[in-house]
Design a protein around this motif. Structure first.
Motif, PDB file in Angstrom:
ATOM      1  N   GLY A  93      45.650  28.645  41.932  1.00 10.74           N
ATOM      2  CA  GLY A  93      46.508  27.477  42.078  1.00 10.74           C
ATOM      3  C   GLY A  93      47.982  27.795  42.000  1.00 10.74           C
ATOM      4  N   GLN A  94      48.296  29.075  41.838  1.00 15.26           N
ATOM      5  CA  GLN A  94      49.692  29.519  41.742  1.00 15.26           C
ATOM      6  C   GLN A  94      49.800  30.908  42.378  1.00 15.26           C
ATOM      7  N   MET A  95      49.349  31.011  43.606  1.00 17.18           N
ATOM      8  CA  MET A  95      49.154  32.328  44.216  1.00 17.18           C
ATOM      9  C   MET A  95      50.416  33.175  44.343  1.00 17.18           C
ATOM     10  N   PRO A  96      51.589  32.609  44.648  1.00 18.88           N
ATOM     11  CA  PRO A  96      52.763  33.484  44.668  1.00 18.88           C
ATOM     12  C   PRO A  96      53.014  34.152  43.322  1.00 18.88           C
ATOM     13  N   TYR A  97      52.878  33.391  42.251  1.00 15.99           N
ATOM     14  CA  TYR A  97      53.031  33.949  40.904  1.00 15.99           C
ATOM     15  C   TYR A  97      51.966  35.005  40.646  1.00 15.99           C
ATOM     16  N   THR A  98      50.700  34.672  40.970  1.00 17.05           N
ATOM     17  CA  THR A  98      49.600  35.603  40.738  1.00 17.05           C
ATOM     18  C   THR A  98      49.804  36.902  41.516  1.00 17.05           C
ATOM     19  N   ALA A  99      50.194  36.783  42.769  1.00 14.31           N
ATOM     20  CA  ALA A  99      50.398  37.979  43.597  1.00 14.31           C
ATOM     21  C   ALA A  99      51.506  38.859  43.025  1.00 14.31           C
ATOM     22  N   THR A 100      52.609  38.230  42.604  1.00 16.52           N
ATOM     23  CA  THR A 100      53.700  39.039  42.065  1.00 16.52           C
ATOM     24  C   THR A 100      53.325  39.669  40.734  1.00 16.52           C
ATOM     25  N   LYS A 101      52.559  38.966  39.914  1.00 22.35           N
ATOM     26  CA  LYS A 101      52.186  39.535  38.622  1.00 22.35           C
ATOM     27  C   LYS A 101      51.176  40.670  38.774  1.00 22.35           C
ATOM     28  N   HIS A 102      50.267  40.574  39.760  1.00 17.84           N
ATOM     29  CA  HIS A 102      49.421  41.728  40.075  1.00 17.84           C
ATOM     30  C   HIS A 102      50.283  42.900  40.537  1.00 17.84           C
ATOM     31  N   ALA A 103      51.297  42.610  41.336  1.00 16.75           N
ATOM     32  CA  ALA A 103      52.199  43.670  41.791  1.00 16.75           C
ATOM     33  C   ALA A 103      52.952  44.291  40.621  1.00 16.75           C
ATOM     34  N   VAL A 104      53.369  43.475  39.657  1.00 15.54           N
ATOM     35  CA  VAL A 104      54.088  44.000  38.489  1.00 15.54           C
ATOM     36  C   VAL A 104      53.186  44.921  37.671  1.00 15.54           C
ATOM     37  N   VAL A 105      51.912  44.550  37.541  1.00 18.72           N
ATOM     38  CA  VAL A 105      50.976  45.423  36.824  1.00 18.72           C
ATOM     39  C   VAL A 105      50.850  46.760  37.544  1.00 18.72           C
ATOM     40  N   GLY A 106      50.643  46.720  38.863  1.00 16.87           N
ATOM     41  CA  GLY A 106      50.516  47.958  39.623  1.00 16.87           C
ATOM     42  C   GLY A 106      51.783  48.794  39.591  1.00 16.87           C
ATOM     43  N   LEU A 107      52.923  48.141  39.729  1.00 18.50           N
ATOM     44  CA  LEU A 107      54.199  48.840  39.636  1.00 18.50           C
ATOM     45  C   LEU A 107      54.354  49.506  38.277  1.00 18.50           C
ATOM     46  N   SER A 108      53.986  48.785  37.226  1.00 21.18           N
ATOM     47  CA  SER A 108      54.148  49.314  35.867  1.00 21.18           C
ATOM     48  C   SER A 108      53.229  50.500  35.626  1.00 21.18           C
ATOM     49  N   GLU A 109      52.000  50.429  36.130  1.00 25.33           N
ATOM     50  CA  GLU A 109      51.088  51.561  35.969  1.00 25.33           C
ATOM     51  C   GLU A 109      51.642  52.811  36.647  1.00 25.33           C
ATOM     52  N   SER A 110      52.139  52.634  37.857  1.00 28.83           N
ATOM     53  CA  SER A 110      52.701  53.789  38.572  1.00 28.83           C
ATOM     54  C   SER A 110      53.978  54.295  37.906  1.00 28.83           C
TER      55      SER A 110
END
Length: 265
Positions: free
Chosen positions: A146-163
């Protein structure tokens, strides 16, 4: 943490404010930044001589450079950078316009990219420091439809942080990713609604006071912990998802269908 210098974005309220206080209590000096000048000034005032305020819009490289220069002029260095700003666009994905997606990506994801461009050269040159990126449990689990732009960016932040952790930790720089569940903040001020909204989905977790989360962040920096969670229930979800993602999604889909069926009765 004693005499470390921390820069915290979005520190005028909520988790950012609480983390600024937690770091200051442990001896850090904090550059409190927020897009709201009054809020930043209030929090810096609460920290006394350990705080200084700066207005910062994370969509502006110039603002972030000015924060960096203020930290160097006032305190002589930067040791901790917490990227904590986030906004939401809420509604059915087919109703959320492109410009709303672009705005959320610009703030939630590219804000961290800009921060990296400004602050990582300092940390790399000194061979020490710590970066904290605020994501969300919505960046770990698929509930946020129900908040896909937020969800997409937060998944990206997790992936960015792992790398980033793989890149920076061998160079002496810690990386943590904060993934809060329910926290009593004023994030609703940063929400734009589109179309008909659905009730939030997700594990039933307690709503924490920001002070508790601020302490978790400070502990995570001290312990050099990557993933900082605010609810142990999320660990169980992550294990289930990791064991069999198809089975996990099938369970969630059934639950969503049951909820919709019940709501239509």
């Amino acid at each position: 943490m004693h005499n470390a210098v921390a820069v915290v974005t979005g520190a005028g309220s909520g988790i950012g404010r609480a983390t600024a206080h937690s770091l200051a209590r442990r001896g850090a000096r904090v550059v409190v930044t927020d897009i709201d000048r009054d809020r930043a000034g209030t929090v810096a005032g609460e920290l006394g001589e350990r705080g200084v305020a700066a207005v910062c819009d994370v969509t502006s490289l110039d603002d972030l450079r000015a924060v960096r220069d203020l930290a160097l002029d006032r305190f002589g260095r930067v040791d901790v950078v917490m990227n904590n700003v986030g906004i939401l666009a809420v509604g059915p994905v087919e109703d959320i316009p492109l410009d709303a997606w672009q705005r959320v990506i610009d703030v939630n994801l590219l804000g961290i990219v800009r921060s990296n461009l400004v602050f990582l050269p300092l940390l790399l040159d000194q061979g020490s420091g710590h970066v904290v990126n605020t994501a969300s449990t919505a960046g770990l689990l698929p509930y946020g439809f129900g908040q896909m732009p937020y969800t997409a960016t937060k998944h990206a932040v997790v992936g960015l942080s792992e790398s980033l952790a793989l890149y920076l930790r061998p160079r002496g720089i810690g990386v943590s990713c904060l993934c809060p569940a329910g926290v009593a903040t004023n994030i609703l001020e940063q929400v734009t609604f589109y179309g008909e909204t659905s009730p939030p989905q997700g594990p039933d977790t307690p709503v924490l006071d920001p002070t508790t989360v601020g302490e978790l962040v400070a502990d995570g920096i001290t312990d050099n912990r990557f993933l900082i969670l605010t609810a142990p229930e999320i660990d169980d979800e992550l294990r289930e998802r990791g064991a069999d993602v198809d089975a996990y999604l099938s369970r969630l889909i059934k639950e969503v269908m049951q909820t919709r069926s019940t709501g239509s009765d």
